[in-house]
Design a protein around this motif. Sequence first.
Motif, short mmCIF file in Angstrom:
data_model
loop_
_atom_site.label_atom_id
_atom_site.label_comp_id
_atom_site.label_asym_id
_atom_site.label_seq_id
_atom_site.Cartn_x
_atom_site.Cartn_y
_atom_site.Cartn_z
N ILE A 184 17.31 -3.82 6.34
CA ILE A 184 17.76 -2.79 5.39
C ILE A 184 18.24 -1.58 6.17
O ILE A 184 17.68 -1.24 7.23
CB ILE A 184 16.60 -2.39 4.45
N LEU A 185 19.27 -0.92 5.67
CA LEU A 185 19.77 0.30 6.31
C LEU A 185 18.58 1.25 6.55
O LEU A 185 17.86 1.58 5.61
CB LEU A 185 20.80 0.97 5.40
N PRO A 186 18.35 1.66 7.81
CA PRO A 186 17.16 2.47 8.12
C PRO A 186 17.02 3.72 7.26
O PRO A 186 15.90 4.11 6.92
CB PRO A 186 17.35 2.81 9.60
N THR A 187 18.14 4.35 6.93
CA THR A 187 18.06 5.57 6.13
C THR A 187 17.58 5.29 4.71
O THR A 187 16.94 6.13 4.08
CB THR A 187 19.43 6.27 6.08
N ILE A 188 17.87 4.09 4.19
CA ILE A 188 17.33 3.69 2.89
C ILE A 188 15.86 3.34 3.03
O ILE A 188 15.01 3.79 2.25
CB ILE A 188 18.12 2.50 2.30
N TYR A 189 15.56 2.54 4.03
CA TYR A 189 14.17 2.10 4.24
C TYR A 189 13.22 3.28 4.37
O TYR A 189 12.12 3.28 3.81
CB TYR A 189 14.11 1.23 5.49
N SER A 190 13.65 4.31 5.08
CA SER A 190 12.78 5.45 5.34
C SER A 190 12.53 6.29 4.09
O SER A 190 11.60 7.10 4.06
CB SER A 190 13.37 6.33 6.44
N ARG A 191 13.36 6.11 3.06
CA ARG A 191 13.22 6.91 1.84
C ARG A 191 12.50 6.15 0.72
O ARG A 191 12.50 6.59 -0.42
CB ARG A 191 14.59 7.39 1.38
N THR A 192 11.94 5.02 1.06
CA THR A 192 11.19 4.25 0.06
C THR A 192 9.69 4.32 0.35
O THR A 192 9.28 4.59 1.48
CB THR A 192 11.61 2.76 0.08
N GLN A 193 8.93 4.09 -0.69
CA GLN A 193 7.49 3.90 -0.50
C GLN A 193 7.25 2.40 -0.46
O GLN A 193 7.60 1.69 -1.39
CB GLN A 193 6.68 4.55 -1.62
N ARG A 194 6.68 1.94 0.64
CA ARG A 194 6.61 0.51 0.88
C ARG A 194 5.28 -0.09 0.45
O ARG A 194 4.22 0.50 0.67
CB ARG A 194 6.83 0.18 2.36
N ILE A 195 5.37 -1.27 -0.14
CA ILE A 195 4.20 -2.09 -0.43
C ILE A 195 4.43 -3.44 0.23
O ILE A 195 5.41 -4.13 -0.07
CB ILE A 195 3.98 -2.26 -1.94
N ILE A 196 3.56 -3.79 1.15
CA ILE A 196 3.71 -5.04 1.88
C ILE A 196 2.92 -6.14 1.17
O ILE A 196 1.73 -5.99 0.89
CB ILE A 196 3.23 -4.90 3.33
N VAL A 197 3.62 -7.21 0.87
CA VAL A 197 3.00 -8.38 0.23
C VAL A 197 2.80 -9.44 1.31
O VAL A 197 3.78 -9.91 1.91
CB VAL A 197 3.88 -8.92 -0.90
N HIS A 198 1.56 -9.80 1.57
CA HIS A 198 1.26 -10.77 2.62
C HIS A 198 1.30 -12.19 2.08
O HIS A 198 1.39 -12.43 0.87
CB HIS A 198 -0.12 -10.47 3.21
N ARG A 199 1.24 -13.15 2.98
CA ARG A 199 1.19 -14.56 2.60
C ARG A 199 0.01 -14.81 1.68
O ARG A 199 -1.02 -14.12 1.76
CB ARG A 199 1.08 -15.45 3.85
N LEU A 200 0.16 -15.78 0.81
CA LEU A 200 -0.93 -16.14 -0.08
C LEU A 200 -1.97 -16.99 0.67
O LEU A 200 -1.60 -17.83 1.49
CB LEU A 200 -0.40 -16.95 -1.26
#
Length: 373
Positions: A192-208
């Motif tokens: 993802i474009l770094p400038t977009i990525y840095s402006r999001t709040q991230r939630i990481i979904v791990h493997r099930l």
Amino acid sequence: MKFSDIPGHQSVKERLRSMADNDRIPHALLIEGPSGTGKMMLARAMAQYIHCENRNGGDSCGECPACIQHRSINHIDTIYSFPIVKGGHENPVSDDYMDQWRRMSEDSPYMDFLHWLSLIQAGNSQPQIFVSEADSLIHKLSFTAHKAKYKIVIMWLPERLKTEAANKMLKLIEEPFHDTLFILVSNDAKKILPTIYSRTQRIIVHRLPDEIVANRLVETKGLSMADAMAIAHNADGSMLAAETALSFSKEEKQFLELFMALMRKAYQNQMADLKEWTVTISAFGRETIIRFLNYCLRLVRENFIMNLNVPQLNYLNSAEAAFSSKFSRFINERNVERISQEFDSAITDIAGNANPKLVLFDLAVRMCIYLKA
């Protein structure tokens, strides 16, 4: 889509619910993680929960008009954006493919990208999110929400935004309309474009966990727990991979045959046959070539592991195992790293629009050398 419809990910669900319950929803939320783990389902459940008129017990009610509209992918204040091909459209936008998107959401809620390619008849084209899509979003979001407090944009695979489209999206995310929320769903966030990525709040979904995947297979496919656990172990936490593994697909059979042909002809230095092999593979679309090369890379690694004589570490189906039982001795500590690097480089080159015939023939010639190391 309700949270209760989604197996696992309890901590992620709690976090999403808390955001909505406390009205502290970030204007740009990124749900990222491996493919096939239910990220789009979580995004849909979050949007439905936000819009639900009668939340109950930490979930949407499933019965109010908003929930009914969400279930049919028809909520007026929910906008879906996803990679598409031009398909004869001068200014292609996601709305041109909404019928296919609804079918995709019903057929494959875990978002099988191969199924999406088939539905949109991608052929040799690589699906992208075009600048015309960004322009369409700007226009749609300029209007106030119709029925709900928030308009919600759910974007699948923002890593496939074309550069100009990504730059326009950046402006939307930097200066959002007061009633607009973005939920981005990514399989490969580093693209993802770094400038977009840095402006999001991230939630990481791990493997099930394997147990959750296996239980789901038992409930929905009628498998025994032993068979379900075996499939879940090979699926590496992906529900999509587990469901796909229930049948050895036509494409996988073809990939195995082509991998065996490559290794046999390379070991025997059959250059004319390798040239024909190159032509055969080159006729595939780029996405299919990349899938094939990734498949080859997996088999190389599995064959190396087979030499360790620890069966529980091998994730091969019966057809692959039958071939590998004789072939694995040719993949050893002297050549496994170089062979793996060659497949990695070929994947990178093909993805970068290099000439497939040149890349694949070079790969085949190098296999002639490395297999005898």
